[in-house]
Design a protein around this motif. Structure first.
Motif, PDB file in Angstrom:
ATOM      1  N   MET A   1      -6.253  19.090  -3.763  1.00 45.27           N
ATOM      2  CA  MET A   1      -5.843  18.697  -2.616  1.00 45.27           C
ATOM      3  C   MET A   1      -4.459  18.731  -2.874  1.00 45.27           C
ATOM      4  SD  MET A   1      -6.872  15.181  -0.202  1.00 45.27           S
ATOM      5  CE  MET A   1      -8.088  16.167   0.063  1.00 45.27           C
ATOM      6  N   ASP A   2      -3.771  18.844  -1.612  1.00 44.20           N
ATOM      7  CA  ASP A   2      -2.287  18.900  -1.539  1.00 44.20           C
ATOM      8  C   ASP A   2      -1.735  17.668  -1.865  1.00 44.20           C
ATOM      9  OD1 ASP A   2      -2.231  21.491  -0.528  1.00 44.20           O
ATOM     10  OD2 ASP A   2      -2.281  20.872   1.368  1.00 44.20           O
ATOM     11  N   GLN A   3      -0.409  17.497  -2.349  1.00 46.77           N
ATOM     12  CA  GLN A   3       0.285  16.458  -2.814  1.00 46.77           C
ATOM     13  C   GLN A   3       1.219  16.217  -1.797  1.00 46.77           C
ATOM     14  OE1 GLN A   3       0.211  14.182  -5.890  1.00 46.77           O
ATOM     15  NE2 GLN A   3      -2.061  14.839  -5.517  1.00 46.77           N
ATOM     16  N   ASP A   4       1.218  16.423  -0.518  1.00 45.72           N
ATOM     17  CA  ASP A   4       1.975  16.172   0.574  1.00 45.72           C
ATOM     18  C   ASP A   4       2.708  15.015   0.605  1.00 45.72           C
ATOM     19  OD1 ASP A   4      -0.527  15.378   1.373  1.00 45.72           O
ATOM     20  OD2 ASP A   4      -0.346  16.314   3.594  1.00 45.72           O
ATOM     21  N   PHE A   5       2.273  13.834   0.122  1.00 43.98           N
ATOM     22  CA  PHE A   5       2.817  12.568   0.324  1.00 43.98           C
ATOM     23  C   PHE A   5       3.693  12.194  -1.047  1.00 43.98           C
ATOM     24  CE2 PHE A   5      -0.345  11.875   3.121  1.00 43.98           C
ATOM     25  CZ  PHE A   5       0.273  11.192   4.349  1.00 43.98           C
ATOM     26  N   ALA A   6       3.742  13.155  -2.045  1.00 43.05           N
ATOM     27  CA  ALA A   6       4.384  12.779  -3.330  1.00 43.05           C
ATOM     28  C   ALA A   6       5.929  12.810  -3.459  1.00 43.05           C
ATOM     29  CB  ALA A   6       3.775  13.922  -4.423  1.00 43.05           C
ATOM     30  N   ASP A   7       6.191  13.377  -2.498  1.00 42.82           N
ATOM     31  CA  ASP A   7       7.862  13.445  -2.465  1.00 42.82           C
ATOM     32  C   ASP A   7       8.313  12.651  -1.352  1.00 42.82           C
ATOM     33  OD1 ASP A   7       7.131  14.783   0.093  1.00 42.82           O
ATOM     34  OD2 ASP A   7       8.389  16.471  -0.183  1.00 42.82           O
ATOM     35  N   ARG A   8       7.594  11.504  -0.862  1.00 44.37           N
ATOM     36  CA  ARG A   8       7.876  10.686   0.206  1.00 44.37           C
ATOM     37  C   ARG A   8       8.474   9.525  -0.463  1.00 44.37           C
ATOM     38  NH1 ARG A   8       4.831  11.405   5.768  1.00 44.37           N
ATOM     39  NH2 ARG A   8       4.210  13.563   5.426  1.00 44.37           N
ATOM     40  N   THR A   9       9.502   8.584  -0.109  1.00 45.04           N
ATOM     41  CA  THR A   9       9.955   7.468  -0.553  1.00 45.04           C
ATOM     42  C   THR A   9       9.135   6.283  -0.100  1.00 45.04           C
ATOM     43  OG1 THR A   9      12.262   8.481  -0.685  1.00 45.04           O
ATOM     44  CG2 THR A   9      12.106   6.029  -0.960  1.00 45.04           C
ATOM     45  N   GLY A  10       8.677   5.455  -1.067  1.00 44.35           N
ATOM     46  CA  GLY A  10       8.094   4.130  -0.744  1.00 44.35           C
ATOM     47  C   GLY A  10       6.509   4.515  -0.711  1.00 44.35           C
ATOM     48  N   ALA A  11       5.789   3.538  -0.049  1.00 46.38           N
ATOM     49  CA  ALA A  11       4.392   3.388   0.024  1.00 46.38           C
ATOM     50  C   ALA A  11       3.775   3.587   1.451  1.00 46.38           C
ATOM     51  CB  ALA A  11       4.176   2.186  -0.576  1.00 46.38           C
ATOM     52  N   ALA A  12       2.375   3.801   1.563  1.00 44.96           N
ATOM     53  CA  ALA A  12       1.651   3.583   2.593  1.00 44.96           C
ATOM     54  C   ALA A  12       0.973   2.291   2.564  1.00 44.96           C
ATOM     55  CB  ALA A  12       0.516   4.805   2.599  1.00 44.96           C
ATOM     56  N   LEU A  13       1.111   1.793   3.862  1.00 46.19           N
ATOM     57  CA  LEU A  13       0.417   0.497   3.869  1.00 46.19           C
ATOM     58  C   LEU A  13      -0.709   0.747   4.821  1.00 46.19           C
ATOM     59  CD1 LEU A  13       0.254  -2.562   3.842  1.00 46.19           C
ATOM     60  CD2 LEU A  13       1.953  -2.695   5.700  1.00 46.19           C
ATOM     61  N   VAL A  14      -2.002   0.388   4.259  1.00 46.34           N
ATOM     62  CA  VAL A  14      -3.365   0.503   4.951  1.00 46.34           C
ATOM     63  C   VAL A  14      -3.839  -0.863   5.269  1.00 46.34           C
ATOM     64  CG1 VAL A  14      -5.575   1.266   4.768  1.00 46.34           C
ATOM     65  CG2 VAL A  14      -3.833   2.509   3.828  1.00 46.34           C
ATOM     66  N   VAL A  15      -3.513  -1.326   6.613  1.00 49.25           N
ATOM     67  CA  VAL A  15      -4.166  -2.629   6.908  1.00 49.25           C
ATOM     68  C   VAL A  15      -5.518  -2.503   7.087  1.00 49.25           C
ATOM     69  CG1 VAL A  15      -4.072  -4.280   8.598  1.00 49.25           C
ATOM     70  CG2 VAL A  15      -1.940  -3.184   8.060  1.00 49.25           C
ATOM     71  N   GLY A  16      -6.611  -3.257   6.407  1.00 45.13           N
ATOM     72  CA  GLY A  16      -7.766  -3.219   6.502  1.00 45.13           C
ATOM     73  C   GLY A  16      -8.326  -2.259   5.557  1.00 45.13           C
ATOM     74  N   GLY A  17      -7.478  -2.129   4.256  1.00 51.50           N
ATOM     75  CA  GLY A  17      -8.003  -1.156   3.299  1.00 51.50           C
ATOM     76  C   GLY A  17      -9.224  -1.324   2.550  1.00 51.50           C
ATOM     77  N   SER A  18      -9.940  -2.417   2.769  1.00 53.61           N
ATOM     78  CA  SER A  18     -11.116  -2.918   2.210  1.00 53.61           C
ATOM     79  C   SER A  18     -12.339  -2.506   2.855  1.00 53.61           C
ATOM     80  CB  SER A  18     -11.032  -4.376   1.857  1.00 53.61           C
ATOM     81  OG  SER A  18     -11.242  -5.128   3.015  1.00 53.61           O
ATOM     82  N   GLY A  19     -12.370  -1.968   4.202  1.00 49.28           N
ATOM     83  CA  GLY A  19     -13.425  -1.524   4.682  1.00 49.28           C
ATOM     84  C   GLY A  19     -13.631  -0.116   4.503  1.00 49.28           C
ATOM     85  N   GLY A  20     -14.960   0.487   5.057  1.00 49.62           N
ATOM     86  CA  GLY A  20     -15.167   1.845   4.826  1.00 49.62           C
ATOM     87  C   GLY A  20     -14.140   2.908   4.985  1.00 49.62           C
ATOM     88  N   ILE A  21     -14.044   2.778   6.285  1.00 49.73           N
ATOM     89  CA  ILE A  21     -12.619   3.630   6.813  1.00 49.73           C
ATOM     90  C   ILE A  21     -11.510   3.469   6.071  1.00 49.73           C
ATOM     91  CG2 ILE A  21     -11.268   4.469   8.384  1.00 49.73           C
ATOM     92  CD1 ILE A  21     -13.722   4.095  10.514  1.00 49.73           C
ATOM     93  N   GLY A  22     -11.084   2.124   5.873  1.00 49.00           N
ATOM     94  CA  GLY A  22      -9.677   1.981   5.203  1.00 49.00           C
ATOM     95  C   GLY A  22      -9.855   2.241   3.674  1.00 49.00           C
ATOM     96  N   ARG A  23     -11.069   2.015   3.028  1.00 49.15           N
ATOM     97  CA  ARG A  23     -11.312   2.237   1.692  1.00 49.15           C
ATOM     98  C   ARG A  23     -11.020   3.888   1.489  1.00 49.15           C
ATOM     99  NH1 ARG A  23     -16.529   1.566  -1.988  1.00 49.15           N
ATOM    100  NH2 ARG A  23     -15.607   2.778  -3.701  1.00 49.15           N
ATOM    101  N   ALA A  24     -11.592   4.691   2.411  1.00 47.59           N
ATOM    102  CA  ALA A  24     -11.524   5.982   2.601  1.00 47.59           C
ATOM    103  C   ALA A  24      -9.859   6.715   2.505  1.00 47.59           C
ATOM    104  CB  ALA A  24     -12.626   6.788   3.471  1.00 47.59           C
ATOM    105  N   ILE A  25      -9.355   6.151   3.425  1.00 45.50           N
ATOM    106  CA  ILE A  25      -7.917   6.484   3.670  1.00 45.50           C
ATOM    107  C   ILE A  25      -7.155   5.949   2.415  1.00 45.50           C
ATOM    108  CG2 ILE A  25      -5.920   5.736   4.957  1.00 45.50           C
ATOM    109  CD1 ILE A  25      -7.877   5.527   7.397  1.00 45.50           C
ATOM    110  N   VAL A  26      -7.346   4.929   1.921  1.00 53.16           N
ATOM    111  CA  VAL A  26      -6.405   4.441   0.536  1.00 53.16           C
ATOM    112  C   VAL A  26      -6.856   5.387  -0.481  1.00 53.16           C
ATOM    113  CG1 VAL A  26      -6.525   2.644  -1.173  1.00 53.16           C
ATOM    114  CG2 VAL A  26      -6.469   2.086   0.993  1.00 53.16           C
ATOM    115  N   ARG A  27      -7.980   5.933  -0.580  1.00 47.43           N
ATOM    116  CA  ARG A  27      -8.264   6.967  -1.945  1.00 47.43           C
ATOM    117  C   ARG A  27      -7.582   8.169  -1.396  1.00 47.43           C
ATOM    118  NH1 ARG A  27     -13.629   6.234  -1.732  1.00 47.43           N
ATOM    119  NH2 ARG A  27     -13.973   7.807   0.200  1.00 47.43           N
ATOM    120  N   MET A  28      -7.750   8.584  -0.208  1.00 44.84           N
ATOM    121  CA  MET A  28      -7.167   9.924   0.166  1.00 44.84           C
ATOM    122  C   MET A  28      -5.658  10.188   0.050  1.00 44.84           C
ATOM    123  SD  MET A  28      -5.324  11.597   2.845  1.00 44.84           S
ATOM    124  CE  MET A  28      -5.523  10.381   3.928  1.00 44.84           C
TER     125      MET A  28
END
Length: 111
Positions: A1-28
């Motif tokens: 898979m592409d590492q297209d977020f690797a060069d971005r400064t900071g972090a991604a914030l996933v609100v609701g990261g414990s649910g099914g869709i949120g968990r998949a997004i966190v992992r991705m």
């Protein structure tokens, strides 16, 4: 898979990261090279599992409790991400209530 977020400064914030869709997004996001912070309301264990799956790809991450009805808490989480990770490059809103589903065949026909 592409590492297209690797060069971005900071972090991604996933609100609701414990649910099914949120968990998949966190992992991705972790798989694609992003540090990630997953918020949860009720299940720290599920949010931490999502973060563990993301950090297995070598990125930083954490699970943070958040009540979306508390404006000050929301601001504090954003401020924490910016301070701890050097910025916020992506915000994902995956929070939502549980909606009980019922198969159409189980209901009475409408007249």
């Amino acid at each position: 898979m592409d590492q297209d977020f690797a060069d971005r400064t900071g972090a991604a914030l996933v609100v609701g990261g414990s649910g099914g869709i949120g968990r998949a997004i966190v992992r991705m996001l972790g798989e694609r090279g992003s540090a990630v912070v997953a918020t949860y309301r009720g299940s720290r264990e599920r949010a931490q599992l999502a973060v563990d799956e993301a950090t297995a790809y070598g990125v930083r991450g954490e699970a943070v409790a958040l009540d979306l009805l508390d404006d000050a808490a929301c601001a504090a989480v954003v401020e924490h991400v910016v301070a701890a990770y050097g910025g916020l490059h992506t915000l994902v809103d995956a929070a939502g209530p549980h909606v009980p589903m019922r198969h159409l065949g189980q209901g009475a026909p409408a007249e």
